[in-house]
Design a protein around this motif. Structure first.
Motif, PDB file in Angstrom:
ATOM      1  N   SER A  41       0.830  -1.136  -0.037  1.00 37.73           N
ATOM      2  CA  SER A  41       0.062  -0.034  -0.161  1.00 37.73           C
ATOM      3  C   SER A  41       0.937   1.288   0.208  1.00 37.73           C
ATOM      4  O   SER A  41       0.396   2.269  -0.646  1.00 37.73           O
ATOM      5  N   VAL A  42       1.767   1.267   0.818  1.00 34.38           N
ATOM      6  CA  VAL A  42       2.762   2.265   0.842  1.00 34.38           C
ATOM      7  C   VAL A  42       3.352   2.730  -0.582  1.00 34.38           C
ATOM      8  O   VAL A  42       3.818   3.970  -0.799  1.00 34.38           O
ATOM      9  N   ASP A  60      -2.386  15.368   2.210  1.00 34.37           N
ATOM     10  CA  ASP A  60      -2.249  14.427   1.120  1.00 34.37           C
ATOM     11  C   ASP A  60      -1.577  13.233   1.271  1.00 34.37           C
ATOM     12  O   ASP A  60      -1.351  12.162   0.576  1.00 34.37           O
ATOM     13  N   GLN A  61      -0.869  13.499   2.536  1.00 41.92           N
ATOM     14  CA  GLN A  61       0.042  11.934   3.107  1.00 41.92           C
ATOM     15  C   GLN A  61      -0.824  11.319   4.273  1.00 41.92           C
ATOM     16  O   GLN A  61      -0.255  10.208   4.690  1.00 41.92           O
ATOM     17  N   VAL A  62      -2.067  11.352   4.343  1.00 44.70           N
ATOM     18  CA  VAL A  62      -2.709  10.827   5.368  1.00 44.70           C
ATOM     19  C   VAL A  62      -2.894   9.278   5.109  1.00 44.70           C
ATOM     20  O   VAL A  62      -2.628   8.403   6.084  1.00 44.70           O
ATOM     21  N   VAL A  63      -3.183   8.834   4.024  1.00 41.79           N
ATOM     22  CA  VAL A  63      -3.400   7.667   3.554  1.00 41.79           C
ATOM     23  C   VAL A  63      -2.169   6.818   3.771  1.00 41.79           C
ATOM     24  O   VAL A  63      -2.141   5.671   4.680  1.00 41.79           O
ATOM     25  N   PRO A  64      -1.014   7.157   3.278  1.00 46.66           N
ATOM     26  CA  PRO A  64       0.141   6.209   3.332  1.00 46.66           C
ATOM     27  C   PRO A  64       0.662   6.443   4.831  1.00 46.66           C
ATOM     28  O   PRO A  64       1.173   5.313   5.309  1.00 46.66           O
ATOM     29  N   ALA A  65       0.345   7.301   5.494  1.00 47.25           N
ATOM     30  CA  ALA A  65       0.882   7.583   6.943  1.00 47.25           C
ATOM     31  C   ALA A  65       0.092   6.389   7.793  1.00 47.25           C
ATOM     32  O   ALA A  65       0.664   5.955   8.531  1.00 47.25           O
ATOM     33  N   LEU A  66      -1.249   6.357   7.605  1.00 50.01           N
ATOM     34  CA  LEU A  66      -1.975   5.330   8.016  1.00 50.01           C
ATOM     35  C   LEU A  66      -1.502   3.964   7.867  1.00 50.01           C
ATOM     36  O   LEU A  66      -1.646   3.013   8.771  1.00 50.01           O
ATOM     37  N   HIS A  67      -1.141   3.749   6.634  1.00 51.27           N
ATOM     38  CA  HIS A  67      -0.609   2.395   6.423  1.00 51.27           C
ATOM     39  C   HIS A  67       0.809   2.206   6.961  1.00 51.27           C
ATOM     40  O   HIS A  67       0.914   1.111   7.489  1.00 51.27           O
TER      41      HIS A  67
END
Length: 229
Positions: free
Chosen positions: A106-107, A175-182
């Motif tokens: 995902s990242v 804009d970095q929320v999704v990869p940060a959550l992964h």
């Protein structure tokens, strides 16, 4: 000790060590997949999962057969009980490496996302814990197992620091929320792997010394917290 019991104990020991080698390789590859952003390596880890599941069931069945056939006592009983527990923790570690590999994939989809350097140090310490605790199992070394337990608090602290850093990224860079959550999930998976290393350390101490230390040092004591459920 009867010859047949010794043979079965040696076989169980060998089978668990073989499984531990597979799990160590899965951990190495899953973390490489994350930091090298390599989906091919991540897929390799995921494919290993069914093999580990099958071997875990096989080892458990052999343990139960040995218990029924030999009715061991004292240290022999502790050895089989320990193999059962270590076998279970190794399977859970493998599941976590698969989760980690999935987070890595995902990242990869976010090439501008920067993985916190502290996470790499946390991975190195966790891998060292896994290697050291498996060595303590091989050598039946409760002192070495105790040292592994003492490393867990450092991993927990690093996990908190990584999470704080990721939360800051999410606040400042929507804009970095999704990869940060992964990445947040990846850090948590790594921390859980270290918990299972502590579980195995507890079991080695039980096997060697006949003392149950699980939960006794949960509040930052000698052996460290564990996650047996």
């Amino acid at each position: 000790m009867p010859l047949h019991l010794q043979r079965d104990l040696d076989h169980l020991h060998h089978e668990v060590l073989s499984l531990s080698g597979v799990v160590e390789e899965m951990l190495e590859k899953a973390t490489r997949a994350l930091f090298e952003r390599n989906a091919h390596i991540a897929d390799e880890v995921i494919r290993f999962d069914i093999i580990v599941d099958e071997r875990e069931v096989q080892i458990e069945e052999e343990c139960l057969k040995a218990l029924a056939l030999h009715q061991p006592v004292a240290v022999d009983l502790r050895r089989i009980a320990t193999v059962l527990k270590v076998n279970n923790d190794l399977e859970r570690m493998a599941d976590l490496t698969v989760n980690l590999a999935e987070r890595a994939k995902s990242v990869i989809e976010f090439p501008t996302f920067v993985i916190p350097p502290r996470l790499a140090r946390m991975v190195d310490l966790t891998k060292q814990m896994v290697t050291d605790v498996l060595d303590s199992f091989v050598n039946m070394d409760s002192v070495a197992a105790t040292r592994v337990g003492g490393m867990d608090a450092q991993v927990d602290r690093m996990n908190c620091e990584v999470i704080e850093e990721l939360q800051k990224v999410m606040r400042e860079r929507p804009d970095q929320v999704v990869p940060a959550l992964h990445c947040f999930s990846a850090s948590r998976h790594i921390e859980r792997i270290s918990d299972h290393a502590v579980n195995i350390a507890d079991d080695v101490i039980y096997m060697v010394d006949g003392v149950i230390v699980r939960h006794r040092f949960t509040n930052g004591g000698e052996v460290g917290s564990s996650s047996h459920s």
